[in-house]
Design a protein around this motif. Structure first.
Motif, short mmCIF file in Angstrom:
data_model
loop_
_atom_site.label_atom_id
_atom_site.label_comp_id
_atom_site.label_asym_id
_atom_site.label_seq_id
_atom_site.Cartn_x
_atom_site.Cartn_y
_atom_site.Cartn_z
N PRO A 2 0.83 -1.21 0.00
CA PRO A 2 0.00 0.00 0.00
C PRO A 2 0.87 1.26 0.00
CG PRO A 2 0.01 -1.01 2.18
CD PRO A 2 0.78 -1.93 1.27
N GLY A 7 -2.50 4.60 3.32
CA GLY A 7 -2.53 3.16 3.06
C GLY A 7 -3.31 2.76 1.82
N LEU A 8 -3.41 3.70 0.85
CA LEU A 8 -4.20 3.44 -0.37
C LEU A 8 -3.54 2.39 -1.24
CD1 LEU A 8 -4.92 7.18 -1.28
CD2 LEU A 8 -6.67 5.51 -0.68
N PRO A 9 -4.34 1.63 -2.00
CA PRO A 9 -3.75 0.70 -2.98
C PRO A 9 -3.25 1.51 -4.18
CG PRO A 9 -6.15 0.63 -3.12
CD PRO A 9 -5.81 1.58 -1.99
N PRO A 10 -2.06 1.20 -4.72
CA PRO A 10 -1.57 1.98 -5.86
C PRO A 10 -2.28 1.60 -7.15
CG PRO A 10 -0.03 0.23 -5.33
CD PRO A 10 -1.11 0.17 -4.28
N HIS A 12 -2.46 0.38 -10.99
CA HIS A 12 -1.62 -0.57 -11.74
C HIS A 12 -0.58 0.22 -12.53
CE1 HIS A 12 -0.41 -3.62 -14.64
NE2 HIS A 12 -0.88 -4.51 -13.77
N ARG B 17 -0.96 8.66 -6.83
CA ARG B 17 -1.60 7.36 -6.65
C ARG B 17 -0.81 6.19 -7.23
NH1 ARG B 17 -7.08 7.55 -5.23
NH2 ARG B 17 -7.29 9.28 -3.78
N ASP B 22 6.03 8.05 -3.70
CA ASP B 22 6.00 7.29 -2.45
C ASP B 22 7.41 6.85 -2.08
OD1 ASP B 22 3.77 5.47 -0.76
OD2 ASP B 22 5.75 4.55 -0.95
N TYR B 25 8.26 3.09 -2.48
CA TYR B 25 8.35 2.60 -3.86
C TYR B 25 9.64 3.06 -4.54
CZ TYR B 25 3.92 0.20 -4.24
OH TYR B 25 2.91 -0.72 -4.09
N GLU B 34 11.16 -3.74 -6.28
CA GLU B 34 9.81 -3.37 -6.71
C GLU B 34 9.82 -3.06 -8.20
OE1 GLU B 34 6.73 -2.95 -5.55
OE2 GLU B 34 7.10 -3.57 -3.47
N GLN B 36 7.18 -1.80 -9.82
CA GLN B 36 6.20 -0.73 -10.09
C GLN B 36 6.74 0.46 -10.90
OE1 GLN B 36 2.97 -0.90 -9.36
NE2 GLN B 36 2.21 1.20 -9.34
#
Lengths: 168, 146
Positions: A2, A7-10, A12, B17, B22, B25, B34, B36
């Motif tokens: 998260p 704590g949000l889901p990223p 895709h 988002r 972050d 990340y 990772e 991502q």
């Protein structure tokens, strides 16, 4: 994993990458602007500094679009927080807190030092992840490919040293 | 002006988002743990590249002909890139995410922003001296938008 933000889901990665490509291309098609964010630091500097570097035409003519763009980045971050669990000022910094664990004053000093490298380095290199990594690489510009490889190398070595050696 | 504000807001929301803004990340990317961020940048380049090719082939935009002046290579690309990479790792933010994290309410991001402005200010003030050492373009040109 998260996000630290509430704590949000990223998103895709493919959706996020497509969104970034869409904004980059629309910015060029609709406004004839080349994406690039680190010049925004110079734009902000030019509001107060009077050296000839900050008075040149190339800078003053592009800050008309880039200043509102970077204000938009701040607004986008605010909206994202407000729409995703609420906006609250926070010091939360994920694995930094677990492994390096400095308090507020130390964190500010750490971040200020990082910022110095970012501001000086991006301007010496002529761009950052957006201008070189996304736009320049997509346009197959050799300086952008070299700069992108350089900053990926700089980041890789530094993080490996920080998290595998110093704060292992 | 409003259109640029909206472009920035959309871009900022996506960065916020996606994990690009972050700390965990970014470190995960540099630790090679990772996927991502590699996925995000790879997808963005894979889609932007054919788009740019097409726009250049058409040769014009809504606001006049495409002008993508080639940017000459200089020593600043490597030195500046390395320094920026060190900063990206230390702060866990690159320039866009600095602004995004300020908006998200991350207090420490204000210090990163202050540092970046001082760094860019110092670079501009020292341009005349750095120019020769790094073979930078003339002052009127600067190192280029990016």
């Amino acid at each position: 994993m998260p996000l630290i933000l509430n704590g949000l889901p990223p998103l895709h990665w493919a959706a996020a990458g497509a969104g970034i490509a869409a904004v980059t291309l629309l910015l060029l098609v609709l406004a004839n602007r080349r994406l690039g964010i680190s010049s925004g630091f110079e734009d902000v500097c030019s509001l107060v500094l009077r050296q000839s570097y900050f008075r040149r035409e190339g800078l003053l003519s592009t800050r008309r679009w880039r200043l509102p763009f970077v204000v938009g980045l701040v607004a986008g971050g605010f909206l994202s927080a407000a729409a995703g669990g609420g906006w609250t000022p926070t010091w939360a910094l994920g694995m930094f807190d677990e492994r390096i664990g400095l308090g507020p004053a130390g964190k500010l000093a750490w971040m200020f030092a990082g910022g110095l490298f970012i501001g000086f380095g991006t301007r010496l290199g002529g761009g950052c992840t957006s201008g070189h990594g996304i736009f320049g690489m997509s346009n197959l510009e050799l300086p952008s490919i070299v700069t992108t490889l350089s900053f990926m190398a700089g980041g890789l070595v530094t993080t490996q040293l920080l998290y595998r050696v110093v704060f292992a | 002006m409003l259109v640029y504000l909206l472009f920035g807001t959309a871009f900022g929301f996506i960065l916020s988002r996606s994990g690009a803004a972050d700390y965990n990340y970014i470190q995960g990317m540099f630790l090679l743990e990772e996927f991502q961020l590699y996925g995000i940048i790879g997808t963005a380049v894979a889609l932007t590249a054919p788009g740019l090719w097409l726009i250049k082939r058409v040769g014009r935009t809504w606001r006049g002909p495409v002008r993508l002046d080639p940017r000459p290579f200089n020593r600043g690309n490597v030195a500046g890139g390395l320094l920026f990479g060190v900063g990206w790792s230390i702060a866990g933010m690159c320039p866009g995410p600095i602004f995004v994290n300020v908006g998200e309410g991350k207090i420490h991001a204000l210090a990163a922003l202050a540092g970046a402005l001082v760094g860019a200010g110092a670079f501009g003030a020292l341009y005349g001296r750095l120019q020769q050492a790094f073979r930078l373009p003339p002052l009127v040109v600067g190192t280029g938008q990016g």
